[in-house]
Design a protein around this motif. Structure first.
Motif, PDB file in Angstrom:
ATOM      1  N   PHE A 130       0.843  -1.203   0.000  1.00 47.26           N
ATOM      2  CA  PHE A 130       0.000   0.000   0.000  1.00 47.26           C
ATOM      3  C   PHE A 130       0.876   1.249   0.000  1.00 47.26           C
ATOM      4  O   PHE A 130       0.626   2.200  -0.740  1.00 47.26           O
ATOM      5  N   LEU A 131       1.939   1.252   0.852  1.00 46.13           N
ATOM      6  CA  LEU A 131       2.827   2.408   0.918  1.00 46.13           C
ATOM      7  C   LEU A 131       3.542   2.625  -0.418  1.00 46.13           C
ATOM      8  O   LEU A 131       3.735   3.756  -0.860  1.00 46.13           O
ATOM      9  N   LEU A 132       3.956   1.537  -1.071  1.00 49.19           N
ATOM     10  CA  LEU A 132       4.626   1.639  -2.366  1.00 49.19           C
ATOM     11  C   LEU A 132       3.682   2.243  -3.395  1.00 49.19           C
ATOM     12  O   LEU A 132       4.061   3.137  -4.164  1.00 49.19           O
ATOM     13  N   LEU A 133       2.419   1.755  -3.414  1.00 48.37           N
ATOM     14  CA  LEU A 133       1.436   2.274  -4.358  1.00 48.37           C
ATOM     15  C   LEU A 133       1.178   3.754  -4.095  1.00 48.37           C
ATOM     16  O   LEU A 133       1.126   4.573  -5.022  1.00 48.37           O
ATOM     17  N   PHE A 134       1.034   4.127  -2.809  1.00 42.26           N
ATOM     18  CA  PHE A 134       0.804   5.536  -2.455  1.00 42.26           C
ATOM     19  C   PHE A 134       1.974   6.403  -2.917  1.00 42.26           C
ATOM     20  O   PHE A 134       1.791   7.494  -3.446  1.00 42.26           O
ATOM     21  N   SER A 135       3.205   5.879  -2.722  1.00 40.29           N
ATOM     22  CA  SER A 135       4.395   6.634  -3.125  1.00 40.29           C
ATOM     23  C   SER A 135       4.406   6.866  -4.629  1.00 40.29           C
ATOM     24  O   SER A 135       4.740   7.949  -5.102  1.00 40.29           O
ATOM     25  N   MET A 136       4.024   5.850  -5.417  1.00 37.12           N
ATOM     26  CA  MET A 136       4.013   5.976  -6.874  1.00 37.12           C
ATOM     27  C   MET A 136       2.981   7.002  -7.307  1.00 37.12           C
ATOM     28  O   MET A 136       3.234   7.827  -8.190  1.00 37.12           O
ATOM     29  N   ILE A 137       1.783   6.958  -6.649  1.00 40.75           N
ATOM     30  CA  ILE A 137       0.725   7.905  -7.002  1.00 40.75           C
ATOM     31  C   ILE A 137       1.159   9.329  -6.662  1.00 40.75           C
ATOM     32  O   ILE A 137       1.015  10.251  -7.452  1.00 40.75           O
ATOM     33  N   PHE A 138       1.748   9.502  -5.459  1.00 43.15           N
ATOM     34  CA  PHE A 138       2.186  10.834  -5.031  1.00 43.15           C
ATOM     35  C   PHE A 138       3.263  11.384  -5.963  1.00 43.15           C
ATOM     36  O   PHE A 138       3.243  12.543  -6.357  1.00 43.15           O
ATOM     37  N   SER A 139       4.223  10.497  -6.307  1.00 38.85           N
ATOM     38  CA  SER A 139       5.298  10.920  -7.211  1.00 38.85           C
ATOM     39  C   SER A 139       4.741  11.339  -8.551  1.00 38.85           C
ATOM     40  O   SER A 139       5.162  12.332  -9.137  1.00 38.85           O
ATOM     41  N   GLY A 140       3.752  10.580  -9.062  1.00 41.17           N
ATOM     42  CA  GLY A 140       3.141  10.926 -10.343  1.00 41.17           C
ATOM     43  C   GLY A 140       2.432  12.262 -10.286  1.00 41.17           C
ATOM     44  O   GLY A 140       2.539  13.079 -11.194  1.00 41.17           O
ATOM     45  N   LEU A 141       1.695  12.510  -9.168  1.00 44.49           N
ATOM     46  CA  LEU A 141       1.003  13.794  -9.019  1.00 44.49           C
ATOM     47  C   LEU A 141       1.996  14.939  -8.958  1.00 44.49           C
ATOM     48  O   LEU A 141       1.808  15.992  -9.563  1.00 44.49           O
ATOM     49  N   LEU A 142       3.087  14.721  -8.196  1.00 39.57           N
ATOM     50  CA  LEU A 142       4.091  15.766  -8.067  1.00 39.57           C
ATOM     51  C   LEU A 142       4.714  16.084  -9.411  1.00 39.57           C
ATOM     52  O   LEU A 142       4.924  17.236  -9.780  1.00 39.57           O
ATOM     53  N   PHE A 143       5.009  15.015 -10.196  1.00 40.41           N
ATOM     54  CA  PHE A 143       5.624  15.218 -11.504  1.00 40.41           C
ATOM     55  C   PHE A 143       4.702  16.009 -12.411  1.00 40.41           C
ATOM     56  O   PHE A 143       5.135  16.916 -13.123  1.00 40.41           O
ATOM     57  N   SER A 144       3.402  15.686 -12.376  1.00 40.49           N
ATOM     58  CA  SER A 144       2.457  16.373 -13.261  1.00 40.49           C
ATOM     59  C   SER A 144       2.331  17.843 -12.895  1.00 40.49           C
ATOM     60  O   SER A 144       2.027  18.675 -13.732  1.00 40.49           O
ATOM     61  N   GLN A 145       2.574  18.150 -11.608  1.00 39.61           N
ATOM     62  CA  GLN A 145       2.437  19.532 -11.170  1.00 39.61           C
ATOM     63  C   GLN A 145       3.735  20.325 -11.351  1.00 39.61           C
ATOM     64  O   GLN A 145       3.743  21.534 -11.263  1.00 39.61           O
ATOM     65  N   THR A 146       4.854  19.622 -11.571  1.00 37.62           N
ATOM     66  CA  THR A 146       6.147  20.281 -11.713  1.00 37.62           C
ATOM     67  C   THR A 146       6.660  20.057 -13.124  1.00 37.62           C
ATOM     68  O   THR A 146       7.361  19.096 -13.388  1.00 37.62           O
ATOM     69  N   GLN A 147       6.279  20.933 -14.029  1.00 41.32           N
ATOM     70  CA  GLN A 147       6.731  20.840 -15.402  1.00 41.32           C
ATOM     71  C   GLN A 147       8.125  21.457 -15.506  1.00 41.32           C
ATOM     72  O   GLN A 147       8.323  22.627 -15.199  1.00 41.32           O
ATOM     73  N   LEU A 148       9.081  20.664 -15.917  1.00 44.79           N
ATOM     74  CA  LEU A 148      10.428  21.182 -16.117  1.00 44.79           C
ATOM     75  C   LEU A 148      10.525  21.725 -17.540  1.00 44.79           C
ATOM     76  O   LEU A 148      10.351  20.996 -18.506  1.00 44.79           O
ATOM     77  N   ASN A 149      10.818  23.014 -17.642  1.00 41.31           N
ATOM     78  CA  ASN A 149      10.874  23.658 -18.956  1.00 41.31           C
ATOM     79  C   ASN A 149      12.278  23.576 -19.541  1.00 41.31           C
ATOM     80  O   ASN A 149      12.898  24.588 -19.863  1.00 41.31           O
ATOM     81  N   LEU A 150      12.780  22.358 -19.659  1.00 39.06           N
ATOM     82  CA  LEU A 150      14.141  22.152 -20.126  1.00 39.06           C
ATOM     83  C   LEU A 150      14.167  21.900 -21.632  1.00 39.06           C
ATOM     84  O   LEU A 150      13.344  21.163 -22.172  1.00 39.06           O
ATOM     85  N   ILE A 151      15.133  22.528 -22.314  1.00 36.19           N
ATOM     86  CA  ILE A 151      15.375  22.296 -23.739  1.00 36.19           C
ATOM     87  C   ILE A 151      16.882  22.202 -23.928  1.00 36.19           C
ATOM     88  O   ILE A 151      17.595  23.135 -23.570  1.00 36.19           O
ATOM     89  N   PRO A 152      17.382  21.085 -24.465  1.00 34.41           N
ATOM     90  CA  PRO A 152      16.643  19.880 -24.832  1.00 34.41           C
ATOM     91  C   PRO A 152      16.218  19.113 -23.582  1.00 34.41           C
ATOM     92  O   PRO A 152      16.912  19.177 -22.558  1.00 34.41           O
ATOM     93  N   TYR A 153      15.130  18.395 -23.696  1.00 31.65           N
ATOM     94  CA  TYR A 153      14.650  17.661 -22.532  1.00 31.65           C
ATOM     95  C   TYR A 153      15.588  16.487 -22.265  1.00 31.65           C
ATOM     96  O   TYR A 153      16.054  15.819 -23.189  1.00 31.65           O
ATOM     97  N   PRO A 154      15.907  16.219 -20.995  1.00 26.33           N
ATOM     98  CA  PRO A 154      16.857  15.148 -20.679  1.00 26.33           C
ATOM     99  C   PRO A 154      16.320  13.759 -21.016  1.00 26.33           C
ATOM    100  O   PRO A 154      15.113  13.545 -21.183  1.00 26.33           O
ATOM    101  N   GLN A 155      17.251  12.808 -21.055  1.00 24.00           N
ATOM    102  CA  GLN A 155      16.886  11.421 -21.348  1.00 24.00           C
ATOM    103  C   GLN A 155      16.072  10.791 -20.207  1.00 24.00           C
ATOM    104  O   GLN A 155      15.153  10.021 -20.451  1.00 24.00           O
ATOM    105  N   LYS A 156      16.405  11.156 -18.982  1.00 24.10           N
ATOM    106  CA  LYS A 156      15.719  10.555 -17.829  1.00 24.10           C
ATOM    107  C   LYS A 156      15.563  11.600 -16.734  1.00 24.10           C
ATOM    108  O   LYS A 156      16.528  12.258 -16.355  1.00 24.10           O
ATOM    109  N   VAL A 157      14.337  11.763 -16.244  1.00 24.01           N
ATOM    110  CA  VAL A 157      14.033  12.728 -15.185  1.00 24.01           C
ATOM    111  C   VAL A 157      13.176  12.048 -14.121  1.00 24.01           C
ATOM    112  O   VAL A 157      12.175  11.411 -14.439  1.00 24.01           O
ATOM    113  N   ILE A 158      13.591  12.175 -12.880  1.00 19.05           N
ATOM    114  CA  ILE A 158      12.774  11.702 -11.754  1.00 19.05           C
ATOM    115  C   ILE A 158      12.592  12.881 -10.792  1.00 19.05           C
ATOM    116  O   ILE A 158      13.574  13.446 -10.293  1.00 19.05           O
TER     117      ILE A 158
END
Length: 756
Positions: free
Chosen positions: A4-32
């Motif tokens: 349950f904690l792992l699932l919650f962490s994945m959901i929270f991370s996804g929400l955080l990512f969607s709210q934090t748009q990185l305006n990088l150009i060129p966009y990196p190969q991998k971003v967490i």
């Protein structure tokens, strides 16, 4: 519970990512994106043990922050309390690339791991973009970026021969490349219109060849001149060294281009004895291609070797660009020395002589420990053994080179020529021609689809070119490269995804804020209304779009300018008769874009099905065959969206009218501008059919009639009734002697094919 904690962490991370748009150009190969943020102080300390050059590097990094209040500061004493950057050079490669890096931000500590100095520099460029994005709130998200470039050659070209730019302007240009992780500056230093590099052994190159008596102005068809002497303009060797040093500090390789054997008029004006004829010569005042080229005699090779000796001393780049493009063979055909050289060396023809020329130069450059690269015409007569190819006429040259084990840089005009229009030609400054909007650049894949994995390794990368016939000052340089340089950057880095173009466009808009701070004159074409003609039930419709809220599009179909209370665009506008559609974008009742205007002339072919026997050139193929029946008459001063161009090919078009239709007139236009190798059609034949198989010729005209009509062809064919119309428009073929580009394939440009 753990699951349950792992699932919650994945959901929270996804929400955080969607709210934090990185305006990088060129966009990196991998971003967490991780939980939490780190503060951005006004001074960010930088630490690296045993790095004596760190102070100089940090000074360069701060140059990119000069429009912001934040600065990097070197600190080698203890662990700072505030946010700081810790640098670590690692022995193993980062993410599979020597130029890769790993950037981690976590609770006030910024960690950069890199394998070489390029990787470190790219990591800082990413960090600088993040600082610029989040500096207002003074908090940067905790994150992990693992990144590396896909292509080794990520280049921009600048022509300083047609129009000259100062050392400071060239440095600014290099800054733009460095900001967006491009790593190659291709400096086009010699051409027909001017010689721009000091060669001490041959001083007349700059004394005479760096100036011209006047310059061509206006659209390419105007053939008018400003009557003003231009020059002398050139770079001293000390200035060249200054630019190369500046570029090196920003991890940019400067590749010089010394044109040969063609594009040599400026050099011949100084040293006429290097030509096949006696001259006299002068630097070209027109744009285009000229017959007088270097003659392949011993004194020419001695001269070019002297030039290359000094060039090689000035530029440490692995490659020296020797041009090799657009070399007419007219003078060589008429030259006794050239013909004797062909016989003596058992060469097939003048194309073989060009290969002989290039191979001699390559052998000399190789003897100096360097390699040559040239435009794809160096393939003519056989490619020099170690040469690399810069593929500009399309992808064919690069494909052939890679298949034969030669390296290639892909720079096809249809995607990578930034002297083309980037928005509606009617709302853009005068440009050379073509139509290469931001989205098209972003869609480019430098690896030709027909190459296998092993052959693909020979594609070094991608480059965009900026030719400056119609670029009079540096503000216009900025306008033509931005924002298209953003797309090139991401294509070269290998993270572009045409399916996510809108997301990329959003990042572009955010980077406009950076350009604004730097007082850069960028094109706002993506804000303007974009129009696209599409087939519809009763002919065609005009589809409008914008990068903004589509509800802000207002239009008028009576030729008047749209106002805030004009019709709001909702669906494609039917075009069932000749009309003018004007459109613009409004926000809160205020005009926010240029006013776009499109004239339509409808006929019985408008919107009908059309097929072409030969396809147009990639550079002039926008809209494909449908362009010839979309109801738009081409503007003779703008070869952007409304013309199709065919090099060495006839236009053979078959139009299916859908049912038997009566008509008595067929029309089309062709162009003539011999300086650009564009010639009127030599003939036209109209045929009709009811089954699409058996055609009967109803009208033929020849060259004299086309010349008399000045390319505006309107053919009376009597009262006809047919389901199919076939029109064959004859290309002029091989350009005859006495014309620019003699012995080359002529261009044929055609616009709307109509019937009344």
């Amino acid at each position: 519970m753990k699951r349950f904690l792992l699932l919650f962490s994945m959901i929270f991370s996804g929400l955080l990512f969607s709210q934090t748009q990185l305006n990088l150009i060129p966009y990196p190969q991998k971003v967490i994106i991780n939980k939490g943020t780190s503060e951005i102080p006004n001074q960010i300390l930088v630490r690296e043990v045993n790095n004596d050059s760190l102070h100089l590097q940090v000074k360069v990094y701060n140059d990119f922050l000069k429009n912001d209040s934040i600065r990097f500061l070197v600190s080698n004493h203890g662990v700072p309390k505030d946010t700081f950057v810790g640098l670590e050079k690692v022995k193993s490669e980062v993410d599979g690339s020597n130029d890769g890096y790993k950037l981690e931000i976590n609770d006030k500590r910024i960690s950069i791991k890199y394998h070489n100095e390029n990787g470190k520099f790219y990591a800082f460029q990413t960090l600088i973009q993040l600082i610029k994005q989040f500096s207002t709130g003074k908090k940067i998200p905790n994150l992990l970026i693992e990144d590396s470039p896909k292509f080794a050659w990520r280049g921009m070209h600048l022509d300083v021969c047609r129009h000259f730019f100062t050392v400071e302007e060239v440095k600014q240009y290099i800054d733009y490349l460095a900001m967006y992780k491009l790593n190659t500056f291709h400096w086009h230093l010699t051409d027909d219109q001017g010689w721009r590099i000091e060669i001490k052994k041959h001083p007349k190159l700059t004394q005479i060849g760096s100036k011209r008596k006047q310059s061509m102005i206006g659209a390419y068809v105007d053939d008018t001149f400003d009557g003003k002497p231009y020059g002398p303009y050139f770079y001293t060797q000390d200035q060249i060294k200054e630019v190369v040093k500046y570029a090196t500090e920003r991890h940019i390789t400067v590749v010089p281009e010394i044109e040969m054997p063609g594009h040599a008029l400026a050099a011949l004006s100084a040293y006429p004895e290097l030509a096949c004829t006696k001259g006299p010569f002068e630097s070209a005042t027109k744009w285009g291609v000229f017959d007088d080229v270097f003659c392949p005699k011993e004194e020419t090779f001695t001269f070019l070797q002297n030039v290359l000796d000094e060039v090689i001393q000035l530029f440490p780049s692995q490659y020296i660009h020797i041009g090799g493009d657009e070399c007419p063979k007219t003078r060589w055909k008429e030259c006794a020395h050239c013909q004797e050289l062909i016989k003596k060396n058992n060469l097939k023809d003048e194309h073989g002589l060009q290969s002989y020329f290039i191979q001699r130069i390559e052998k000399y450059v190789n003897s100096k420990g360097r390699k040559i690269i040239g435009w794809d015409e160096i393939l003519e007569g056989g490619l020099a053994p170690n040469a690399a190819v810069m593929s500009w006429t399309g992808i064919k040259g690069g494909t052939e080179a890679a298949k034969s084990g030669h390296f290639a840089v892909m720079t096809p005009g249809s995607y990578c020529y930034f002297d083309h229009y980037q928005g509606d030609p009617q709302t853009e400054p005068n440009a050379f021609g073509g139509f290469t909007p931001l989205e098209k650049v972003y869609s480019y894949n430098p690896i030709p689809s027909e190459l296998n994995a092993e052959q693909s390794k020979y594609i070094l990368g991608v480059q965009a070119n900026l030719w400056t016939e119609y670029i009079l000052d540096f503000k216009q340089v900025q306008y033509m490269i931005f924002p298209r340089l953003f797309a090139l950057s991401e294509v070269g880095w290998g993270t572009s995804n045409p399916e996510n173009y809108k997301e990329f466009e959003n990042r572009v808009v955010e980077h406009f804020k950076i350009l604004d701070k730097m007082n850069i004159n960028y094109a706002k074409s993506i804000y303007n209304i974009s129009g696209k003609v599409i087939p519809s039930k009763n002919g065609v419709s005009y589809e409008l779009s914008t990068s903004q809220n589509p509800n802000g599009i207002k239009y008028a179909i009576d030729g008047s300018e749209p106002k805030s209370n004009s019709a709001t665009y909702q669906n494609p506008i039917p075009v069932s008769q000749s009309m003018t559609i004007k459109s613009a974008y409004f926000e809160n009742g205020v005009l926010k874009s240029a006013i776009s205007s499109q004239d339509f002339k409808t006929s019985k072919t408008t919107g009908k099905s059309i097929t072409l026997e030969h396809q147009p050139s990639e550079n002039y193929s926008f809209g494909g065959a449908f362009t010839l029946v979309d109801g738009i008459i081409g503007n003779v001063k703008q070869l952007g969206k409304t013309w199709l161009g065919f090099q060495g090919k006839d236009v053979v078009a078959t139009i299916d009218l859908g049912e038997k239709t009566q008509f008595s007139e067929v029309y089309f236009n062709t162009l003539d501008n011999k300086g650009s190798w564009i010639h009127f059609a030599k003939s036209a034949t109209i045929s009709i059919s009811d089954d699409g198989k058996n055609f009967k010729t109803i009208k033929e005209i020849g060259k004299n009639e086309i010349l008399k009509a000045k390319g505006k062809i309107n053919l009376k064919v009597g009262n006809q009734s047919a389901k199919f119309i076939k029109i064959k428009i004859g290309n002029a073929g091989i350009i005859p002697a006495g014309n620019p580009g003699a012995d080359s394939k002529a261009w044929l440009f055609v616009d709307e094919i109509g019937a009344q």
